[in-house]
Design an enzyme around this catalytic site. Structure first.
Site, PDB file in Angstrom:
ATOM      1  N   HIS A 177       0.826  -1.227   0.000  1.00 54.46           N
ATOM      2  CA  HIS A 177       0.000   0.000   0.000  1.00 54.46           C
ATOM      3  C   HIS A 177       0.850   1.263   0.000  1.00 54.46           C
ATOM      4  O   HIS A 177       0.359   2.340  -0.310  1.00 54.46           O
ATOM      5  CB  HIS A 177      -0.944  -0.009   1.209  1.00 54.46           C
ATOM      6  CG  HIS A 177      -2.040  -1.022   1.068  1.00 54.46           C
ATOM      7  ND1 HIS A 177      -3.301  -0.707   0.642  1.00 54.46           N
ATOM      8  CD2 HIS A 177      -2.041  -2.362   1.243  1.00 54.46           C
ATOM      9  CE1 HIS A 177      -4.047  -1.798   0.581  1.00 54.46           C
ATOM     10  NE2 HIS A 177      -3.297  -2.817   0.940  1.00 54.46           N
TER      11      HIS A 177
ATOM     12  N   ASP B 258       3.322   9.445  -0.631  1.00 49.75           N
ATOM     13  CA  ASP B 258       2.137   8.638  -0.289  1.00 49.75           C
ATOM     14  C   ASP B 258       1.967   7.546  -1.337  1.00 49.75           C
ATOM     15  O   ASP B 258       2.162   7.798  -2.531  1.00 49.75           O
ATOM     16  CB  ASP B 258       0.889   9.542  -0.306  1.00 49.75           C
ATOM     17  CG  ASP B 258      -0.111   9.168   0.778  1.00 49.75           C
ATOM     18  OD1 ASP B 258      -0.139   7.997   1.176  1.00 49.75           O
ATOM     19  OD2 ASP B 258      -0.870  10.068   1.218  1.00 49.75           O
TER      20      ASP B 258
HETATM   21  C1  GDG Z   1      -2.387   3.688   3.223  1.00 48.61           C
HETATM   22  C2  GDG Z   1      -1.368   4.384   2.309  1.00 48.61           C
HETATM   23  C3  GDG Z   1      -3.032   4.335   0.460  1.00 48.61           C
HETATM   24  C4  GDG Z   1      -8.895   9.657   7.748  1.00 48.61           C
HETATM   25  N1  GDG Z   1      -9.317  10.350   8.829  1.00 48.61           N
HETATM   26  C5  GDG Z   1     -10.480   9.820   9.196  1.00 48.61           C
HETATM   27  C6  GDG Z   1     -10.797   8.762   8.335  1.00 48.61           C
HETATM   28  N2  GDG Z   1      -9.797   8.685   7.464  1.00 48.61           N
HETATM   29  C7  GDG Z   1      -9.813   7.740   6.333  1.00 48.61           C
HETATM   30  C8  GDG Z   1      -9.843   8.491   5.024  1.00 48.61           C
HETATM   31  C9  GDG Z   1      -9.297   7.437   4.064  1.00 48.61           C
HETATM   32  C10 GDG Z   1      -8.327   6.659   4.964  1.00 48.61           C
HETATM   33  O1  GDG Z   1      -8.651   6.948   6.320  1.00 48.61           O
HETATM   34  C11 GDG Z   1      -6.892   7.133   4.757  1.00 48.61           C
HETATM   35  O2  GDG Z   1      -6.443   6.628   3.538  1.00 48.61           O
HETATM   36  P1  GDG Z   1      -5.192   7.261   2.804  1.00 48.61           P
HETATM   37  O3  GDG Z   1      -5.097   6.583   1.485  1.00 48.61           O
HETATM   38  O4  GDG Z   1      -5.383   8.726   2.655  1.00 48.61           O
HETATM   39  O5  GDG Z   1      -3.915   7.060   3.724  1.00 48.61           O
HETATM   40  P2  GDG Z   1      -3.286   5.905   4.710  1.00 48.61           P
HETATM   41  O6  GDG Z   1      -4.078   5.716   5.927  1.00 48.61           O
HETATM   42  O7  GDG Z   1      -1.877   6.334   4.925  1.00 48.61           O
HETATM   43  O8  GDG Z   1      -3.344   4.555   3.831  1.00 48.61           O
HETATM   44  C12 GDG Z   1      -2.077   5.215   1.253  1.00 48.61           C
HETATM   45  C13 GDG Z   1      -3.947   3.533   1.391  1.00 48.61           C
HETATM   46  O9  GDG Z   1      -3.184   2.815   2.363  1.00 48.61           O
HETATM   47  C14 GDG Z   1      -4.773   2.527   0.622  1.00 48.61           C
HETATM   48  O10 GDG Z   1      -3.951   1.699  -0.154  1.00 48.61           O
HETATM   49  O11 GDG Z   1      -3.840   5.162  -0.354  1.00 48.61           O
HETATM   50  O12 GDG Z   1      -1.135   5.812   0.383  1.00 48.61           O
HETATM   51  O13 GDG Z   1      -0.468   5.202   3.082  1.00 48.61           O
HETATM   52  O14 GDG Z   1     -10.310   6.560   3.639  1.00 48.61           O
HETATM   53  O15 GDG Z   1     -11.156   8.917   4.741  1.00 48.61           O
HETATM   54  N3  GDG Z   1     -11.907   8.019   8.432  1.00 48.61           N
HETATM   55  C15 GDG Z   1     -12.771   8.333   9.425  1.00 48.61           C
HETATM   56  N4  GDG Z   1     -12.533   9.359  10.308  1.00 48.61           N
HETATM   57  C16 GDG Z   1     -11.418  10.132  10.216  1.00 48.61           C
HETATM   58  O16 GDG Z   1     -11.232  11.064  11.005  1.00 48.61           O
HETATM   59  N5  GDG Z   1     -13.887   7.622   9.541  1.00 48.61           N
END
Ligand code: GDG
Length: 471
Positions: A158, A365
């Site tokens: 990821h 990222d």
């Molecule tokens: C890893 C990789 C890759 C965030 N704050 C809250 C919340 N979130 C949710 C977001 C989003 C998820 O968490 C975060 O996803 P990201 O992709 O932005 O980042 P990582 O957590 O670092 O994820 C990344 C991912 O895996 C998938 O392969 O894209 O690059 O680092 O869905 O909305 N959700 C809730 N409350 C929050 O305050 N419910």
């Protein structure tokens, strides 16, 4: 496409299944796949137990089986806080300066992967397809093969894959890379990640790459790029119905005509939060006419709070936000609003919808799902503007966003100016192009293509994994 009999997903943390909608990107994508293929989800239970008291929990929920294992405190500290988050995570995000390697942590990492393999091995059926997720579990297939597993096993990373010059600074990196060759398929988020893996294999492991097939250590593995996406319709619906709709109206009322810039990120140094806050300060400095007219809302739930670098980072961010509020704020206007806790997913969708701009500026990222969620939550008739870091995997597909260099504060401040001034027609046009790419690469395509590619790999005759070697 022919369906596999059963899909087995393995991730560091498995579950919850029911609240998956609240847990964010990966869990939602996985649960969807498991429901579709009727599967098993295996991982850590989230519980720490005394040595000898760790248990395997198993339950059937909504058509899928959740099997989870407890860890001892020592293993949790070494494997999760130590090697995975204190060493591999920064390294994979090109942060050698934050990478902290300890031999004991590596031992715990091996021990936990070995335990996972032992417990999971007992649950596997001969024709299962096994899909392992992320850097916590690099050596899992090697451990399963050592125990004779012959099933097709795929791995998806990821995070980004770093350049060979960075990866090579990690003690024992050769053991980790070698262990990847026990998989049948290795998936990366983007083509540049895939290319960096190929480059490492050629230059550091003396291997060969032909098309997607990589040969090294006397083995072959299939590789590919599988960009993860979101369930576009679902997130859009969240923003336009029930609590999402309510939060949207509450937020719009509270904003009283001001423009809101939103950031939503786990509190992590890879997300570029300090530079982002500084860029907002720079924008305010250069644009006095914007004072009182714009608010920056950063939602940053605490993540990995046990690790010192994360605690220090949190304090720095709080200081940076307070500094801007102290310098520019008025009794009736606080420029930076900072929420240090997780919000329900539907609330987030409503807040995205109410925000004129999203500032998604990670310094590195793998993909970044927040960028995609923001776009999905917009009203196509009057959409907001996405400002996106060039160093997020998402930038590979989302060229219709305003792409910025997160190390260039001036460029980010200018992008804020451009986004606020952007005419409706241009906003609509960019949004329509972004939506097309969201639909093209949605979460269903991600999982279907990965599962199809794994199914299509050649069956192996032996489970031999002993040759993978030891650290
Ligand atoms: C890893 C990789 C890759 C965030 N704050 C809250 C919340 N979130 C949710 C977001 C989003 C998820 O968490 C975060 O996803 P990201 O992709 O932005 O980042 P990582 O957590 O670092 O994820 C990344 C991912 O895996 C998938 O392969 O894209 O690059 O680092 O869905 O909305 N959700 C809730 N409350 C929050 O305050 N419910």
């Amino acid at each position: 496409m022919k369906r596999p009999r059963r899909l087995v997903a393995v991730s560091n943390r498995a579950g919850p299944v029911k609240g998956a909608a609240a847990a964010g990107g990966l869990a939602v994508g996985l649960v969807g796949a498991l429901r579709e293929y009727g599967g098993l989800w295996f991982g850590w239970s989230g519980r720490v137990a005394a040595p000898g008291k760790t248990r395997l929990h198993s339950e059937k929920i909504e058509g899928l089986t959740l099997a989870t294992l407890d860890l001892t405190q020592k293993d949790f500290d070494g494997y999760y806080n130590g090697l995975a988050n204190g060493c591999l995570w920064p390294l994979l995000h090109f942060r050698m300066d934050l990478t902290h390697f300890e031999r004991e942590h590596l031992d715990a990492y091996r021990r936990v992967n070995d335990q996972f393999a032992r417990q999971l091995g007992r649950l596997l059926r001969p024709d299962d397809l096994v899909w392992v997720h992320d850097f916590h579990l690099f050596p899992l297939a090697a451990e399963l093969r050592r125990r004779g597993a012959r099933q097709k096993i795929g791995f998806f990373l990821h995070t980004p894959f770093p350049p060979t010059e960075i990866l090579s600074t990690l003690p024992q990196h050769d053991w980790i890379v070698r262990s990847l060759f026990a998989y049948d398929l290795i998936g990366f988020q983007t083509k540049p990640d895939l290319a960096r893996f190929h480059d490492h294999i050629r230059r550091a492991a003396g291997g060969r790459v032909q098309g997607g097939v990589v040969s090294a250590f006397g083995r072959e593995v299939q590789t590919g790029a599988f960009p993860i996406g979101i369930d576009v319709e679902e997130f859009h619906r969240f923003a336009f119905t029930a609590s999402g709709e309510r939060e949207f109206h509450r937020m719009r009322k509270a904003l009283a005509g001001r423009d809101q810039i939103i950031g939503v990120d786990r509190l992590d140094y890879s997300k570029g939060l300090l530079r982002r806050v500084a860029a907002f300060g720079r924008y305010l400095e250069a644009n006095p006419q914007a004072h009182g007219q714009v608010i920056f809302l950063q939602v940053a739930p605490v993540s990995r709070g046990m690790i010192t670098s994360y605690r220090e980072f949190r304090h720095e961010l709080e200081r940076a936000a307070a500094h801007i509020n102290g310098r520019f704020g008025r009794f009736d206007w606080t420029p930076v609003h900072y929420l240090n806790r997780a919000l329900p997913r539907r609330t987030l969708a409503g807040l995205h919808r109410a925000s004129r701009i999203a500032l998604v500026t990670p310094v590195r990222d793998g993909m970044n799902l927040v960028a995609k969620e923001y776009v999905a939550a917009q009203d196509p008739a009057d959409p907001g503007v996405l400002i996106l870091s060039r160093f997020a995997g998402a930038a590979q597909q989302m060229g219709a966003a305003l792409l910025v260099n997160p190390f260039d504060g001036e460029e980010m401040a200018l992008a804020l100016h451009q986004a606020r001034a952007m005419p409706l027609e241009e906003r609509r046009n960019r949004h329509a192009r972004l939506m097309r790419c969201l639909h093209e690469y949605d979460v269903k395509r991600w999982r279907d293509e990965f599962v199809a590619a794994l199914s299509a790999t050649r069956a192996r005759r032996t489970g031999a994994g002993a040759a993978i070697g030891t650290a």
